[in-house]
Design a protein around this motif. Structure first.
Motif, PDB file in Angstrom:
ATOM      1  N   GLN A 155       0.821  -1.206   0.000  1.00  0.00           N
ATOM      2  CA  GLN A 155       0.000   0.000   0.000  1.00  0.00           C
ATOM      3  C   GLN A 155       0.857   1.258   0.000  1.00  0.00           C
ATOM      4  O   GLN A 155       0.599   2.207  -0.756  1.00  0.00           O
ATOM      5  CB  GLN A 155      -0.905   0.018   1.235  1.00  0.00           C
ATOM      6  N   ALA A 156       1.851   1.291   0.872  1.00  0.00           N
ATOM      7  CA  ALA A 156       2.694   2.484   0.988  1.00  0.00           C
ATOM      8  C   ALA A 156       3.410   2.777  -0.321  1.00  0.00           C
ATOM      9  O   ALA A 156       3.522   3.944  -0.738  1.00  0.00           O
ATOM     10  CB  ALA A 156       3.696   2.297   2.125  1.00  0.00           C
TER      11      ALA A 156
ATOM     12  N   GLU B 126       3.939   4.996   4.567  1.00  0.00           N
ATOM     13  CA  GLU B 126       4.352   5.813   3.429  1.00  0.00           C
ATOM     14  C   GLU B 126       5.373   6.861   3.865  1.00  0.00           C
ATOM     15  O   GLU B 126       6.388   7.084   3.187  1.00  0.00           O
ATOM     16  CB  GLU B 126       3.136   6.492   2.804  1.00  0.00           C
ATOM     17  N   ALA B 127       5.124   7.502   5.008  1.00  0.00           N
ATOM     18  CA  ALA B 127       6.058   8.512   5.509  1.00  0.00           C
ATOM     19  C   ALA B 127       7.398   7.889   5.875  1.00  0.00           C
ATOM     20  O   ALA B 127       8.462   8.449   5.572  1.00  0.00           O
ATOM     21  CB  ALA B 127       5.448   9.218   6.724  1.00  0.00           C
TER      22      ALA B 127
ATOM     23  N   VAL C 190      11.261   8.575   4.026  1.00  0.00           N
ATOM     24  CA  VAL C 190      12.472   9.003   4.737  1.00  0.00           C
ATOM     25  C   VAL C 190      13.591   7.973   4.592  1.00  0.00           C
ATOM     26  O   VAL C 190      14.747   8.322   4.316  1.00  0.00           O
ATOM     27  CB  VAL C 190      12.158   9.239   6.231  1.00  0.00           C
ATOM     28  N   ALA C 191      13.257   6.693   4.759  1.00  0.00           N
ATOM     29  CA  ALA C 191      14.293   5.659   4.849  1.00  0.00           C
ATOM     30  C   ALA C 191      14.296   4.667   3.691  1.00  0.00           C
ATOM     31  O   ALA C 191      15.101   3.742   3.689  1.00  0.00           O
ATOM     32  CB  ALA C 191      14.142   4.898   6.169  1.00  0.00           C
TER      33      ALA C 191
ATOM     34  N   SER D 103      12.546   0.966   9.236  1.00  0.00           N
ATOM     35  CA  SER D 103      12.059   2.271   9.695  1.00  0.00           C
ATOM     36  C   SER D 103      10.755   2.146  10.469  1.00  0.00           C
ATOM     37  O   SER D 103      10.589   2.779  11.530  1.00  0.00           O
ATOM     38  CB  SER D 103      11.871   3.212   8.505  1.00  0.00           C
ATOM     39  N   VAL D 104       9.819   1.319   9.992  1.00  0.00           N
ATOM     40  CA  VAL D 104       8.562   1.183  10.729  1.00  0.00           C
ATOM     41  C   VAL D 104       8.753   0.320  11.979  1.00  0.00           C
ATOM     42  O   VAL D 104       8.015   0.480  12.962  1.00  0.00           O
ATOM     43  CB  VAL D 104       7.446   0.606   9.827  1.00  0.00           C
TER      44      VAL D 104
END
Length: 486
Positions: free
Chosen positions: A56-57, A83-84, A88-89, A96-97
């Motif tokens: 999805q992201a 997504e954010a 960034v990463a 990252s998540v």
């Protein structure tokens, strides 16, 4: 302004000169949060929900529209968060998540510690934070270690209770909205929050109205920036067939009993003091009983009893146990902490040593998909493991990332509630249009004997027969490429 809104009031039980307290407690909680989440970093994916969110992201980053060209039965907050994090990463890993999940667990523990400290003193604050982190891993690692909806919902539920305890009704409403926008069942925390508002006599003072505004405005805002009709359908009205026991009664019952037993074992240090001491009418804990009761109702409401549903119960259970331990001898606190620590160690070992059969299959299948297609090609994976798209770095040919949305298959459900007629309303018409407009370069039938296979889905069977030919098999998954005559 926001800092002023969230800052705790000065009181006897929560003094202004408490920097030393938090300087000691925060590093300890941060270290414990990192340790308890350590297994989450040991594998690329833990469950299909992570794969779904990752796909999805990527689609959202490529211009997809939530509830239109990217769909799911969940609210938008966690897909946006993925997504954010990817922006960034990068989207190549979920590191990252996973880091954000550590932060979410730490924030939940800190809010519980602050809430407990305000009510019962310094020692209770540390007890609540530590107990929560120790039991936070007390489920199958695929449920406890995954960075999915419930993990990011929990700090919002704790924040809602934190704000309500301080009579900050507008902020409490915002936190309830955040919990709902992470996952619908997060809205269950509204029950104890409303009770606190009513019991505080805030109706005439406008507290209930501020609470309502705080809840409604963010939800309406999320609907407005996505697609209002799609938001309503996918998060509320479009899941009637999914939320049903039909066709999977014994399987669901077994799963529910199993996960309840696992959680009970993980909470072996918490449950005895709660059962021994507390009653809803004693020690001012009525709201703390409403919180787990409402959360338990949310677990049942899903009608599937997946392990990650049970994560919602852990913050109120930790707080209830903390309240109970205040009235017991100190050695009972030591016993509860030691028991919880031992259980935590066992679950961490389980997480580090858990088998990876589904992930290994998805990786091998993704390697084959990548080898047989070009990066610009679209692919259709007919199965319940959307992580194949993410691992193969190929774009899905359909907005429906799993066969479950087109057949109502989920969590072991078998006939008679699986098939085209039980799909999400209108899904097959949209799916046929997608296949006509952009036929996939490769179709992967990953049903492997499940009741949603092409032999039981006539529309898919006809689609394959009209333009595809079998080109390979990977561990039971059948690959189809466009036929040369097409």
């Amino acid at each position: 302004m926001l800092a002023g809104l969230l800052a705790p009031p000065r009181s006897v039980s929560d003094p202004p000169a408490d920097r030393g307290y938090w300087r000691r407690l925060l590093p300890a909680l941060a270290l414990l949060a990192c340790v308890t989440r350590l297994p989450s970093f040991t594998r690329p994916l833990w469950n299909p929900d992570e794969g779904y969110l990752a796909v999805q992201a990527r689609l959202l980053a490529q211009g997809g529209e939530l509830y239109e060209t990217v769909v799911d039965r969940k609210p938008p907050l966690v897909p946006w968060l993925y997504e954010a994090a990817f922006a960034v990463a990068g989207s190549g890993t979920l590191t990252s998540v996973r880091v954000l999940a550590v932060g979410a667990q730490l924030l939940t523990a800190v809010l519980l510690a602050s809430l407990a400290r305000r009510r019962w003193g310094d020692r209770a604050g540390g007890t609540a934070g530590v107990l929560y982190l120790l039991v936070s891993v007390g489920l199958n690692p695929e449920d406890a270690q995954a960075a999915t909806f419930e993990v990011f919902m929990l700090p919002c539920t704790a924040a809602a209770m934190w704000c309500a305890d301080r009579r900050r009704w507008g902020a409490a409403g915002l936190a309830v909205a955040g919990a709902f926008l992470a996952k619908q069942t997060g809205g269950a925390v509204l029950v104890p929050v409303v009770w606190l508002c009513l019991s505080a006599g805030e109706v005439r003072a406008g507290g209930l109205m501020r609470l309502g505004v705080g809840v409604v405005v963010p939800v309406l805002g999320a609907a407005a920036v996505t697609d209002p009709a799609g938001f309503l359908f996918w998060t509320v009205t479009g899941s009637g067939a999914y939320a049903s026991f039909a066709g999977s009664e014994m399987h669901v019952l077994t799963r529910g009993l199993t996960n309840t037993a696992i959680l009970t074992a993980a909470c072996a240090g918490l449950i005895p003091p709660v059962l021994r001491v507390l009653r809803p009418t004693r020690t001012g804990t009525a709201d703390l009983w409403l919180w787990p009761a409402a959360s338990a109702g949310a677990v049942v409401l899903g009608c599937h009893f997946f392990g990650h549903y049970y994560l919602q119960l852990l913050p109120p259970l930790a707080l209830l146990a903390t309240a109970a331990l205040q009235t017991l001898p100190r050695e009972r606190l030591t016993r509860a902490l030691l028991t919880s620590a031992c259980c935590c160690a066992l679950f961490l070992a389980w997480g580090l040593l858990a088998p990876r059969s589904d992930l290994d299959h998805a990786r091998r299948l993704a390697d084959e998909v990548a080898a047989r297609t070009e990066p610009r090609d679209r692919v259709l994976v007919w199965g319940i493991h959307p992580e194949t798209y993410w691992l193969a770095e190929r774009r899905p040919a359909s907005r429906y990332l799993t066969a479950g949305l087109l057949t109502n298959y989920s969590g072991g459900r078998d006939t008679p509630q699986v098939g085209e007629r039980y799909a999400v309303d209108g899904a097959w018409a949209v799916f046929r249009e997608e296949m006509a407009e952009r036929a996939p370069a490769l179709v992967v039938d990953d049903s492997r004997g499940k009741p949603y296979g092409p032999e039981r889905v006539p529309s898919l069977r006809r689609f394959l027969a009209a333009g595809y030919e079998e080109v390979g098999v990977v561990e039971g998954a059948v690959l189809y490429a466009r036929s040369r005559a097409r």
